[in-house]
Design a protein around this motif. Structure first.
Motif, PDB file in Angstrom:
ATOM      1  N   LEU A  73       0.959  -1.192   0.439  1.00 16.38           N
ATOM      2  CA  LEU A  73       0.080   0.172  -0.050  1.00 16.38           C
ATOM      3  C   LEU A  73       0.557   1.038   0.240  1.00 16.38           C
ATOM      4  O   LEU A  73       0.654   2.376  -0.677  1.00 16.38           O
ATOM      5  N   LEU A  74       2.061   1.499   0.894  1.00 14.46           N
ATOM      6  CA  LEU A  74       2.417   2.125   1.239  1.00 14.46           C
ATOM      7  C   LEU A  74       3.267   3.032   0.015  1.00 14.46           C
ATOM      8  O   LEU A  74       3.815   3.706  -0.698  1.00 14.46           O
ATOM      9  N   GLU A  75       3.480   1.477  -1.202  1.00 13.43           N
ATOM     10  CA  GLU A  75       4.159   1.972  -2.320  1.00 13.43           C
ATOM     11  C   GLU A  75       3.773   2.263  -3.720  1.00 13.43           C
ATOM     12  O   GLU A  75       3.892   2.740  -4.340  1.00 13.43           O
ATOM     13  N   ALA A  76       1.958   1.995  -3.478  1.00  8.97           N
ATOM     14  CA  ALA A  76       1.170   2.295  -4.349  1.00  8.97           C
ATOM     15  C   ALA A  76       1.043   3.625  -4.266  1.00  8.97           C
ATOM     16  O   ALA A  76       0.614   4.050  -4.503  1.00  8.97           O
ATOM     17  N   LEU A  77       0.492   4.042  -3.236  1.00  9.72           N
ATOM     18  CA  LEU A  77      -0.037   5.776  -2.874  1.00  9.72           C
ATOM     19  C   LEU A  77       1.492   6.137  -3.163  1.00  9.72           C
ATOM     20  O   LEU A  77       1.078   7.170  -3.297  1.00  9.72           O
ATOM     21  N   ASP A  82       3.071   9.875  -7.406  1.00 15.76           N
ATOM     22  CA  ASP A  82       4.073  10.120  -8.462  1.00 15.76           C
ATOM     23  C   ASP A  82       3.649  11.128  -9.863  1.00 15.76           C
ATOM     24  O   ASP A  82       2.884  10.200 -10.078  1.00 15.76           O
ATOM     25  N   PRO A  83       3.865  12.258 -10.276  1.00 17.14           N
ATOM     26  CA  PRO A  83       2.716  12.756 -11.471  1.00 17.14           C
ATOM     27  C   PRO A  83       4.065  12.061 -12.552  1.00 17.14           C
ATOM     28  O   PRO A  83       3.074  12.050 -13.969  1.00 17.14           O
ATOM     29  N   ALA A  84       5.134  11.711 -12.429  1.00 19.63           N
ATOM     30  CA  ALA A  84       5.665  11.189 -13.410  1.00 19.63           C
ATOM     31  C   ALA A  84       5.003   9.504 -13.987  1.00 19.63           C
ATOM     32  O   ALA A  84       6.401   8.921 -14.484  1.00 19.63           O
ATOM     33  N   ALA A  85       4.447   8.989 -13.122  1.00 18.89           N
ATOM     34  CA  ALA A  85       4.701   7.494 -13.071  1.00 18.89           C
ATOM     35  C   ALA A  85       3.818   6.740 -14.374  1.00 18.89           C
ATOM     36  O   ALA A  85       2.547   8.378 -14.634  1.00 18.89           O
ATOM     37  N   THR A  86       4.443   6.036 -14.581  1.00 20.67           N
ATOM     38  CA  THR A  86       2.919   5.537 -15.979  1.00 20.67           C
ATOM     39  C   THR A  86       2.420   5.601 -15.758  1.00 20.67           C
ATOM     40  O   THR A  86       1.258   4.937 -14.213  1.00 20.67           O
ATOM     41  N   ALA A  87       1.274   5.225 -17.090  1.00 19.74           N
ATOM     42  CA  ALA A  87       0.215   5.247 -16.660  1.00 19.74           C
ATOM     43  C   ALA A  87      -0.314   3.513 -16.420  1.00 19.74           C
ATOM     44  O   ALA A  87      -0.914   3.108 -15.342  1.00 19.74           O
ATOM     45  N   ALA A  93      -1.535   0.712  -9.128  1.00 18.47           N
ATOM     46  CA  ALA A  93      -1.360   1.086  -7.986  1.00 18.47           C
ATOM     47  C   ALA A  93      -2.821   1.209  -7.405  1.00 18.47           C
ATOM     48  O   ALA A  93      -2.587   0.637  -6.186  1.00 18.47           O
ATOM     49  N   THR A  94      -3.497   1.471  -8.252  1.00 18.22           N
ATOM     50  CA  THR A  94      -5.438   1.721  -8.327  1.00 18.22           C
ATOM     51  C   THR A  94      -5.730   0.454  -7.494  1.00 18.22           C
ATOM     52  O   THR A  94      -6.535   0.788  -6.266  1.00 18.22           O
TER      53      THR A  94
END
Length: 136
Positions: A73-77, A82-87, A93-94
């Motif tokens: 969960l911490l990694e997903a959050l 992170d605005p640079a995270a890929t889709a 993560a969602t």
């Protein structure tokens, strides 16, 4: 609230999170919350973001989440923040957040039932304590 660049020592972090110093150290040892810095003397130094991670863990623990689930969960959050995270990373993560949310809901329902049982018991005991009867 502190500025995100200001560091706190472990004692202050423990006090703010209502966790013991030993517990905060343990979460560092298992890789859940790594201090953002170390002092010249080697003391752990934490930021407000570190405190927020510890608060997420503190909320998860009574609901029965494992350390691995906490880490997930911490990694997903982090990914979602992170605005640079890929889709693709955001989608994964969602999904992790949804799984944790469903698990938290189930745990809350179980705890509500347990609380109701405890309240029934304390009510019954209060009645018996208020009017003791002799049983032969």
């Amino acid at each position: 609230m502190r500025d995100s660049g200001e560091h706190m020592q472990i004692g202050e972090v423990a006090q703010r999170t209502e966790l013991s110093i030993r517990t905060v150290r343990h979460y560092d040892d298992v890789g859940l919350v790594t201090p953002s810095a170390r002092s010249i003397g080697g003391f752990r130094l934490y930021t407000e973001a570190d405190v927020q991670r510890l608060l997420v863990i503190r909320r998860m623990k009574p609901l029965g989440f494992t350390l691995a689930e906490m880490k997930e969960l911490l990694e997903a959050l982090e990914v979602l923040d992170d605005p640079a995270a890929t889709a693709q990373a955001r989608t994964a993560a969602t999904e992790a957040v949804h799984r944790c949310h469903a698990r938290a809901e189930d745990s809350c329902e179980r705890l509500r039932r347990h609380l109701a049982y405890a309240q029934e018991l304390t009510g019954m005991l209060a009645e018996h304590a208020a009017s003791p009867t002799s049983r032969a």
